[in-house]
Design a protein around this motif. Structure first.
Motif, short mmCIF file in Angstrom:
data_model
loop_
_atom_site.label_atom_id
_atom_site.label_comp_id
_atom_site.label_asym_id
_atom_site.label_seq_id
_atom_site.Cartn_x
_atom_site.Cartn_y
_atom_site.Cartn_z
N LEU A 3 0.84 -1.20 0.00
CA LEU A 3 0.00 0.00 0.00
C LEU A 3 0.87 1.25 0.00
CD1 LEU A 3 -2.89 -0.95 2.44
CD2 LEU A 3 -2.99 -0.69 -0.03
N ALA A 4 1.98 1.22 0.75
CA ALA A 4 2.89 2.36 0.77
C ALA A 4 3.48 2.56 -0.62
CB ALA A 4 3.99 2.15 1.80
N LYS A 5 3.84 1.48 -1.28
CA LYS A 5 4.39 1.55 -2.63
C LYS A 5 3.35 2.14 -3.59
CE LYS A 5 7.36 0.38 -5.86
NZ LYS A 5 8.67 0.92 -5.98
N ALA A 6 2.12 1.68 -3.47
CA ALA A 6 1.05 2.20 -4.33
C ALA A 6 0.83 3.69 -4.06
CB ALA A 6 -0.24 1.42 -4.10
N ALA A 7 0.92 4.08 -2.79
CA ALA A 7 0.74 5.50 -2.45
C ALA A 7 1.88 6.33 -3.05
CB ALA A 7 0.69 5.68 -0.93
N ALA A 12 3.75 10.06 -7.28
CA ALA A 12 4.60 10.33 -8.44
C ALA A 12 3.74 10.63 -9.66
CB ALA A 12 5.53 9.16 -8.71
N ALA A 13 2.62 9.93 -9.80
CA ALA A 13 1.72 10.17 -10.93
C ALA A 13 1.13 11.57 -10.83
CB ALA A 13 0.61 9.12 -10.98
N GLU A 14 0.79 12.00 -9.60
CA GLU A 14 0.28 13.35 -9.39
C GLU A 14 1.33 14.38 -9.78
OE1 GLU A 14 -1.28 13.99 -5.45
OE2 GLU A 14 -2.33 12.08 -5.49
N LEU A 15 2.59 14.13 -9.41
CA LEU A 15 3.67 15.03 -9.79
C LEU A 15 3.80 15.12 -11.30
CD1 LEU A 15 6.45 14.07 -7.22
CD2 LEU A 15 5.18 16.22 -7.30
N LYS A 56 -8.32 -7.18 -5.53
CA LYS A 56 -6.95 -7.40 -5.98
C LYS A 56 -6.02 -6.70 -5.02
CE LYS A 56 -7.51 -7.80 -10.95
NZ LYS A 56 -7.05 -7.28 -12.23
N ASP A 57 -4.82 -7.26 -4.89
CA ASP A 57 -3.76 -6.58 -4.16
C ASP A 57 -3.17 -5.53 -5.08
OD1 ASP A 57 -4.03 -8.19 -1.92
OD2 ASP A 57 -2.64 -9.70 -2.71
N ALA A 58 -2.66 -4.44 -4.50
CA ALA A 58 -2.05 -3.39 -5.31
C ALA A 58 -0.60 -3.76 -5.58
CB ALA A 58 -2.13 -2.05 -4.58
N SER A 59 -0.39 -4.78 -6.39
CA SER A 59 0.96 -5.22 -6.71
C SER A 59 1.45 -4.50 -7.95
CB SER A 59 0.99 -6.73 -6.94
OG SER A 59 0.29 -7.04 -8.13
N LEU A 72 3.09 2.92 -15.21
CA LEU A 72 3.87 3.38 -14.07
C LEU A 72 4.29 4.83 -14.32
CD1 LEU A 72 5.97 0.14 -13.68
CD2 LEU A 72 4.18 0.95 -12.14
N PRO A 73 4.35 5.65 -13.27
CA PRO A 73 4.61 7.09 -13.46
C PRO A 73 5.91 7.38 -14.22
CG PRO A 73 3.87 6.68 -11.23
CD PRO A 73 4.05 5.34 -11.88
#
Length: 145
Positions: A3-7, A12-15, A56-59, A72-73
């Motif tokens: 979850l931390a990785k997804a966050a 990064a996508a927001e940036l 699903k897991d956020a893998s 990916l960003p």
């Protein structure tokens, strides 16, 4: 941890999105300086946040399927020719991103080379993932050639 990785990836996508919007505003301002247009600029449209995948897991695999929305960003920024400063900010926010393969099986270095990114971008990617120089692209291209 996932979850931390997804966050981190979402941030990064927001940036990346903010940088693209700023680049568009800068381009519009440059055109406005050449052509005197008195119309007020249109505020940038915010896109809705991505919906979480159900059951699903956020893998990383879930984040890198064929849908462009799931790019990916770092890969997305390179694919769209983002400026060096943005690439560095994404790398700093998610250093492991330089080592992640996308849905096409490409590392960020492969995307950057395919898109003819500036040398400073290539150098930064190699700083974060030196092993990428020995990893062939999915089509067999050798990054050193």
């Amino acid at each position: 941890a996932e979850l931390a990785k997804a966050a981190e990836l979402a941030k990064a996508a927001e940036l990346a999105k903010a940088a693209e919007e700023e680049a568009a505003r800068e381009a519009a301002n440059a055109e406005a300086e050449v052509e005197v247009d008195e119309t007020p600029p249109t505020p940038p449209q915010e896109s809705p946040p991505p919906s979480p995948a159900q059951n699903k897991d956020a893998s990383e695999e879930d984040l890198s399927d064929d849908d462009d929305d799931d790019e990916l960003p770092l890969h997305a920024a390179l694919e769209h020719g983002a400026r060096y400063e943005l690439i560095v900010r994404i790398l700093q926010a998610d250093p492991e991103g330089a080592s992640i393969f996308d849905a096409r099986g490409e590392l960020p270095l492969h995307v950057a080379l395919r898109r003819n990114a500036p040398a400073e971008v290539i150098e930064s990617l190699l700083d974060f993932n030196p092993a990428a120089i020995t990893t062939n692209a999915p089509d067999g291209r050798d990054p050193t050639r």
